[in-house]
Design a protein around this motif. Sequence first.
Motif, short mmCIF file in Angstrom:
data_model
loop_
_atom_site.label_atom_id
_atom_site.label_comp_id
_atom_site.label_asym_id
_atom_site.label_seq_id
_atom_site.Cartn_x
_atom_site.Cartn_y
_atom_site.Cartn_z
N GLU A 83 0.83 -1.20 0.00
CA GLU A 83 0.00 0.00 0.00
C GLU A 83 0.87 1.25 0.00
O GLU A 83 1.93 1.29 0.63
CB GLU A 83 -0.91 0.02 1.23
CG GLU A 83 -1.95 -1.08 1.26
CD GLU A 83 -2.83 -1.01 2.50
OE1 GLU A 83 -2.85 0.05 3.14
OE2 GLU A 83 -3.48 -2.02 2.82
N LEU A 84 0.39 2.27 -0.71
CA LEU A 84 1.09 3.56 -0.69
C LEU A 84 0.97 4.19 0.68
O LEU A 84 -0.10 4.20 1.29
CB LEU A 84 0.51 4.50 -1.74
CG LEU A 84 0.73 4.18 -3.21
CD1 LEU A 84 0.13 5.29 -4.07
CD2 LEU A 84 2.20 4.01 -3.52
N ILE A 85 2.05 4.73 1.17
CA ILE A 85 2.02 5.50 2.40
C ILE A 85 1.74 6.94 2.01
O ILE A 85 2.61 7.64 1.49
CB ILE A 85 3.34 5.36 3.18
CG1 ILE A 85 3.56 3.91 3.59
CG2 ILE A 85 3.32 6.27 4.42
CD1 ILE A 85 4.87 3.66 4.30
N THR A 86 0.52 7.39 2.26
CA THR A 86 0.12 8.74 1.86
C THR A 86 0.04 9.70 3.03
O THR A 86 -0.27 10.87 2.84
CB THR A 86 -1.24 8.69 1.15
OG1 THR A 86 -2.21 8.10 2.03
CG2 THR A 86 -1.16 7.85 -0.13
N ALA A 87 0.30 9.23 4.24
CA ALA A 87 0.37 10.09 5.43
C ALA A 87 1.44 9.53 6.34
O ALA A 87 1.38 8.35 6.70
CB ALA A 87 -0.98 10.15 6.15
N ALA A 88 2.43 10.33 6.66
CA ALA A 88 3.56 9.81 7.42
C ALA A 88 4.04 10.82 8.44
O ALA A 88 3.99 12.04 8.22
CB ALA A 88 4.71 9.45 6.47
N TRP A 89 4.51 10.30 9.55
CA TRP A 89 5.19 11.11 10.57
C TRP A 89 6.09 10.18 11.37
O TRP A 89 5.85 8.97 11.45
CB TRP A 89 4.18 11.81 11.47
CG TRP A 89 3.27 10.92 12.25
CD1 TRP A 89 3.47 10.40 13.50
CD2 TRP A 89 1.98 10.42 11.82
NE1 TRP A 89 2.40 9.62 13.87
CE2 TRP A 89 1.48 9.62 12.88
CE3 TRP A 89 1.23 10.59 10.66
CZ2 TRP A 89 0.24 8.99 12.78
CZ3 TRP A 89 0.01 9.95 10.58
CH2 TRP A 89 -0.48 9.16 11.63
N THR A 90 7.12 10.73 11.94
CA THR A 90 8.06 9.94 12.72
C THR A 90 7.34 9.33 13.92
O THR A 90 6.68 10.04 14.69
CB THR A 90 9.23 10.81 13.21
OG1 THR A 90 9.91 11.35 12.07
CG2 THR A 90 10.22 9.99 14.02
N GLY A 91 7.46 8.02 14.06
CA GLY A 91 6.80 7.32 15.15
C GLY A 91 5.51 6.65 14.77
O GLY A 91 4.97 5.86 15.56
N ARG A 92 5.01 6.89 13.55
CA ARG A 92 3.76 6.23 13.15
C ARG A 92 3.98 4.74 12.98
O ARG A 92 4.98 4.30 12.41
CB ARG A 92 3.24 6.81 11.83
CG ARG A 92 1.90 6.18 11.43
CD ARG A 92 1.44 6.59 10.05
NE ARG A 92 0.14 5.97 9.79
CZ ARG A 92 -0.49 5.98 8.62
NH1 ARG A 92 0.07 6.59 7.59
NH2 ARG A 92 -1.65 5.39 8.48
N GLU A 93 3.05 3.94 13.48
CA GLU A 93 3.12 2.49 13.32
C GLU A 93 2.38 2.08 12.05
O GLU A 93 1.26 2.53 11.81
CB GLU A 93 2.51 1.77 14.52
CG GLU A 93 3.38 1.81 15.77
CD GLU A 93 2.87 0.86 16.84
OE1 GLU A 93 1.68 0.50 16.80
OE2 GLU A 93 3.67 0.48 17.72
N ILE A 94 3.01 1.22 11.25
CA ILE A 94 2.39 0.67 10.05
C ILE A 94 2.64 -0.83 10.03
O ILE A 94 3.48 -1.35 10.78
CB ILE A 94 2.94 1.32 8.76
CG1 ILE A 94 4.44 1.05 8.64
CG2 ILE A 94 2.64 2.81 8.74
CD1 ILE A 94 5.01 1.53 7.33
N GLY A 95 1.91 -1.52 9.20
CA GLY A 95 2.08 -2.96 9.09
C GLY A 95 3.17 -3.32 8.09
O GLY A 95 3.30 -2.71 7.04
#
Length: 286
Positions: A83-95
């Motif tokens: 999946e495209l990462i379209t919202a990001a910030w340092t510390g965000r958890e993703i799968g």
Amino acid sequence: MGWHGYLALWCAVLGAVALVGYGRSLAGVTRAQRMVRVRGRIERVREPRHGGSRRGGIAVVVSYREPSSGAEVTVTNDGERGELITAAWTGREIGVSYPRGRPHDYRFSDDPEAGGRGLGWPNAALFLIYVGLVVVASVDRGWPWALVGVCGPWALVGVCYLPGNVRDARHRREQLASMVAVPGRIVAVLRDVSTDAEGSTSTTITPVVAFTTREGAAVTAHCDSGVPDPAGSYGRELTVHYPEDDPARFVLDHAARQRSVRSDVAVNVVFLALVAAAAVVGVVLL
């Protein structure tokens, strides 16, 4: 072999596909079930270049702990990575997921809990079998069977899901009402030109907004809606509303989103009423 024979062959082949798919799912050996799934954490975010492309999403560096060895692994989202990462910030958890034994073949997902049982193909096979049966009934016994076969199941599904839609709409209204408002700025406008099979070209404009949450997270995100004149929005200051538990679900046009949520339930009810009426008409005309 007549067309009824072809239909029987169609159903037999798709039935075999469905049986094999469901059997593999029960045995826990589908591709989705064999994936190793871990939680990753965004360590660095690179601001998109003004005039660049949205392909590939926002460039990030992600770290996660490899379950079998316990080692810390650092990867990027260069190339085709789920999946495209379209919202990001340092510390965000993703799968982060990958096939067992192939950690280099990793994929990202916005939802750290995302998973599946690999039922996509068998479910699609059953749907196509049902479509074939509706078609043969409509041809052999008349078009009212098409109304019954198509609209009847839609009406039943709508009745089952309408209470959930109502609850979901209520939750979204409450979430919109409790959103936090912070200043934001369009830091880039991305342009992608695509060409269709006939040679016609189209341009997709994607503004990129940057804002800082009250908790101090610096968010960079694509804006698919809510920005007037997106092509000329570079450098524009605006107000961003976001839920405190997930800044990725931010909205720019808060009032329009509230109107949309209020109309969702009404649209679903009207659609359900029309589908149910069509199914009743089909039954009466049989």
